[in-house]
Design a protein around this motif. Sequence first.
Motif, PDB file in Angstrom:
ATOM      1  N   ARG A   1       0.808  -1.224   0.000  1.00  0.00           N
ATOM      2  CA  ARG A   1       0.000   0.000   0.000  1.00  0.00           C
ATOM      3  C   ARG A   1       0.837   1.268   0.000  1.00  0.00           C
ATOM      4  O   ARG A   1       0.341   2.331  -0.352  1.00  0.00           O
ATOM      5  CB  ARG A   1      -0.918  -0.004   1.230  1.00  0.00           C
ATOM      6  N   VAL A   2       2.098   1.153   0.410  1.00  0.00           N
ATOM      7  CA  VAL A   2       2.960   2.341   0.502  1.00  0.00           C
ATOM      8  C   VAL A   2       4.329   2.010  -0.081  1.00  0.00           C
ATOM      9  O   VAL A   2       4.968   1.031   0.325  1.00  0.00           O
ATOM     10  CB  VAL A   2       3.140   2.813   1.960  1.00  0.00           C
ATOM     11  N   LEU A   3       4.793   2.837  -1.022  1.00  0.00           N
ATOM     12  CA  LEU A   3       6.141   2.705  -1.555  1.00  0.00           C
ATOM     13  C   LEU A   3       6.998   3.848  -1.018  1.00  0.00           C
ATOM     14  O   LEU A   3       6.616   5.021  -1.123  1.00  0.00           O
ATOM     15  CB  LEU A   3       6.137   2.763  -3.086  1.00  0.00           C
ATOM     16  N   LEU A   4       8.143   3.497  -0.457  1.00  0.00           N
ATOM     17  CA  LEU A   4       9.108   4.463   0.062  1.00  0.00           C
ATOM     18  C   LEU A   4      10.328   4.409  -0.852  1.00  0.00           C
ATOM     19  O   LEU A   4      11.039   3.401  -0.879  1.00  0.00           O
ATOM     20  CB  LEU A   4       9.487   4.108   1.503  1.00  0.00           C
ATOM     21  N   LEU A   5      10.567   5.458  -1.605  1.00  0.00           N
ATOM     22  CA  LEU A   5      11.570   5.436  -2.663  1.00  0.00           C
ATOM     23  C   LEU A   5      12.716   6.378  -2.323  1.00  0.00           C
ATOM     24  O   LEU A   5      12.528   7.589  -2.217  1.00  0.00           O
ATOM     25  CB  LEU A   5      10.939   5.841  -3.995  1.00  0.00           C
ATOM     26  N   ASP A   6      13.913   5.809  -2.174  1.00  0.00           N
ATOM     27  CA  ASP A   6      15.102   6.593  -1.844  1.00  0.00           C
ATOM     28  C   ASP A   6      15.928   6.782  -3.119  1.00  0.00           C
ATOM     29  O   ASP A   6      16.608   5.862  -3.570  1.00  0.00           O
ATOM     30  CB  ASP A   6      15.919   5.876  -0.763  1.00  0.00           C
ATOM     31  N   GLU A   7      15.859   7.974  -3.702  1.00  0.00           N
ATOM     32  CA  GLU A   7      16.535   8.305  -4.960  1.00  0.00           C
ATOM     33  C   GLU A   7      16.221   7.258  -6.028  1.00  0.00           C
ATOM     34  O   GLU A   7      17.112   6.558  -6.534  1.00  0.00           O
ATOM     35  CB  GLU A   7      18.047   8.426  -4.752  1.00  0.00           C
ATOM     36  N   PRO A   8      14.952   7.139  -6.425  1.00  0.00           N
ATOM     37  CA  PRO A   8      14.552   6.071  -7.349  1.00  0.00           C
ATOM     38  C   PRO A   8      15.168   6.176  -8.736  1.00  0.00           C
ATOM     39  O   PRO A   8      15.227   5.185  -9.455  1.00  0.00           O
ATOM     40  CB  PRO A   8      13.025   6.218  -7.423  1.00  0.00           C
ATOM     41  N   THR A   9      15.626   7.361  -9.146  1.00  0.00           N
ATOM     42  CA  THR A   9      16.184   7.509 -10.497  1.00  0.00           C
ATOM     43  C   THR A   9      17.657   7.128 -10.578  1.00  0.00           C
ATOM     44  O   THR A   9      18.216   7.116 -11.679  1.00  0.00           O
ATOM     45  CB  THR A   9      15.998   8.952 -11.003  1.00  0.00           C
ATOM     46  N   ASN A  10      18.278   6.811  -9.455  1.00  0.00           N
ATOM     47  CA  ASN A  10      19.692   6.401  -9.483  1.00  0.00           C
ATOM     48  C   ASN A  10      19.894   5.230 -10.442  1.00  0.00           C
ATOM     49  O   ASN A  10      19.141   4.251 -10.404  1.00  0.00           O
ATOM     50  CB  ASN A  10      20.158   5.978  -8.091  1.00  0.00           C
ATOM     51  N   TYR A  11      20.900   5.304 -11.289  1.00  0.00           N
ATOM     52  CA  TYR A  11      21.351   4.247 -12.192  1.00  0.00           C
ATOM     53  C   TYR A  11      20.431   3.994 -13.394  1.00  0.00           C
ATOM     54  O   TYR A  11      20.752   3.159 -14.240  1.00  0.00           O
ATOM     55  CB  TYR A  11      21.535   2.903 -11.452  1.00  0.00           C
ATOM     56  N   LEU A  12      19.291   4.675 -13.486  1.00  0.00           N
ATOM     57  CA  LEU A  12      18.348   4.388 -14.565  1.00  0.00           C
ATOM     58  C   LEU A  12      18.694   5.181 -15.821  1.00  0.00           C
ATOM     59  O   LEU A  12      18.977   6.382 -15.757  1.00  0.00           O
ATOM     60  CB  LEU A  12      16.913   4.725 -14.134  1.00  0.00           C
ATOM     61  N   ASP A  13      18.639   4.513 -16.980  1.00  0.00           N
ATOM     62  CA  ASP A  13      18.830   5.220 -18.243  1.00  0.00           C
ATOM     63  C   ASP A  13      17.504   5.844 -18.667  1.00  0.00           C
ATOM     64  O   ASP A  13      16.471   5.689 -18.009  1.00  0.00           O
ATOM     65  CB  ASP A  13      19.385   4.274 -19.315  1.00  0.00           C
ATOM     66  N   PHE A  14      17.502   6.550 -19.803  1.00  0.00           N
ATOM     67  CA  PHE A  14      16.316   7.293 -20.215  1.00  0.00           C
ATOM     68  C   PHE A  14      15.130   6.371 -20.498  1.00  0.00           C
ATOM     69  O   PHE A  14      13.986   6.681 -20.129  1.00  0.00           O
ATOM     70  CB  PHE A  14      16.618   8.156 -21.443  1.00  0.00           C
ATOM     71  N   ASP A  15      15.360   5.232 -21.167  1.00  0.00           N
ATOM     72  CA  ASP A  15      14.269   4.308 -21.447  1.00  0.00           C
ATOM     73  C   ASP A  15      13.671   3.774 -20.147  1.00  0.00           C
ATOM     74  O   ASP A  15      12.449   3.687 -19.994  1.00  0.00           O
ATOM     75  CB  ASP A  15      14.762   3.138 -22.305  1.00  0.00           C
ATOM     76  N   SER A  16      14.536   3.405 -19.207  1.00  0.00           N
ATOM     77  CA  SER A  16      14.063   2.889 -17.921  1.00  0.00           C
ATOM     78  C   SER A  16      13.265   3.954 -17.168  1.00  0.00           C
ATOM     79  O   SER A  16      12.246   3.646 -16.541  1.00  0.00           O
ATOM     80  CB  SER A  16      15.244   2.424 -17.066  1.00  0.00           C
ATOM     81  N   LEU A  17      13.736   5.193 -17.216  1.00  0.00           N
ATOM     82  CA  LEU A  17      13.026   6.275 -16.530  1.00  0.00           C
ATOM     83  C   LEU A  17      11.611   6.417 -17.048  1.00  0.00           C
ATOM     84  O   LEU A  17      10.666   6.594 -16.265  1.00  0.00           O
ATOM     85  CB  LEU A  17      13.782   7.598 -16.706  1.00  0.00           C
ATOM     86  N   GLU A  18      11.435   6.333 -18.353  1.00  0.00           N
ATOM     87  CA  GLU A  18      10.096   6.472 -18.912  1.00  0.00           C
ATOM     88  C   GLU A  18       9.182   5.360 -18.437  1.00  0.00           C
ATOM     89  O   GLU A  18       8.019   5.589 -18.081  1.00  0.00           O
ATOM     90  CB  GLU A  18      10.155   6.489 -20.442  1.00  0.00           C
ATOM     91  N   VAL A  19       9.711   4.134 -18.406  1.00  0.00           N
ATOM     92  CA  VAL A  19       8.927   2.999 -17.940  1.00  0.00           C
ATOM     93  C   VAL A  19       8.538   3.168 -16.475  1.00  0.00           C
ATOM     94  O   VAL A  19       7.379   2.957 -16.077  1.00  0.00           O
ATOM     95  CB  VAL A  19       9.719   1.683 -18.140  1.00  0.00           C
ATOM     96  N   ILE A  20       9.500   3.542 -15.638  1.00  0.00           N
ATOM     97  CA  ILE A  20       9.232   3.687 -14.207  1.00  0.00           C
ATOM     98  C   ILE A  20       8.272   4.837 -13.938  1.00  0.00           C
ATOM     99  O   ILE A  20       7.390   4.738 -13.067  1.00  0.00           O
ATOM    100  CB  ILE A  20      10.558   3.878 -13.433  1.00  0.00           C
TER     101      ILE A  20
END
Length: 273
Positions: A209-228
């Motif tokens: 029910r709750v997502l706690l995200l600590d710097e979720p964009t770390n290590y992600l490329d542009f394609d991955s960012l769009e998906v996430i």
Amino acid sequence: MADIAATKQHASAVEVANPRSPGLRRIARKVARKAVVRERRLQRQLDSARWLARPETRPALTLAFPGDGLLDETVLRLKDVEVSIGGRTLLHNLNLRVRSGKRILLSGRNGIGKTTLLRVLSGEIEPRSGVVIGAHDAQLLPQTHDALRTSMTVLDFFRSRVPVYVDQAEALLDAYLFSEQDWDSPLRTLSAGELRRLLLAVMVNSGTRVLLLDEPTNYLDFDSLEVIEDALRAYQGTLIMVTHDGYFADRVGVTGSWRLENASLSESEMVHA
């Protein structure tokens, strides 16, 4: 692809031509393995580029859970919470209530205790005093994933945490840019970005029910960012995140903010133009 194929062929020829030279054969095998990794990486990039260019063909990024987004209730609550680490008080007399469906950006200067607060909310850290209610409904995305580097495969890891049939798991993994070639890959062979993308896929589809995200964009490329970004927009639960990427925060629909300063929190609502 031609360059990779030539590298593999040359490495194989060297290994065959030197049966009595263990050193050369070992180097040739190593070169061949690197070529296979390059081939898989390139194929993933080609597949993701085609997939992103045809958004109408994308599989669903999230599972549907009964009651998603329908309840307006408290999902997390802190009462008189105090946390000290190394003799330093990071959270003092903290009281807060988080309603379902909120999307909160947690900010504050480096070292102020943002990660500590997320760990408290997840139940990973026990407060020195006070009570945390609802931590069992929260999952934390940490900044690093070294503990995940095991021999378990991508598909087995996903299914161990998201109880779905194989075909549904494969469709979900495909939606997160893990193609058929990746499903049997051991976690230890994945890059930091791939591990992060896999863990986010698990968290979004686990029913938490709750997502706690600590710097979720770390290590992600542009394609991955769009998906996430798409996945988190579709997620119906509550988000609390730490990120320095303001564009990402806007894209996932942040509705409120917490500012951590002097061991206390200030809250405000986000105003969108």
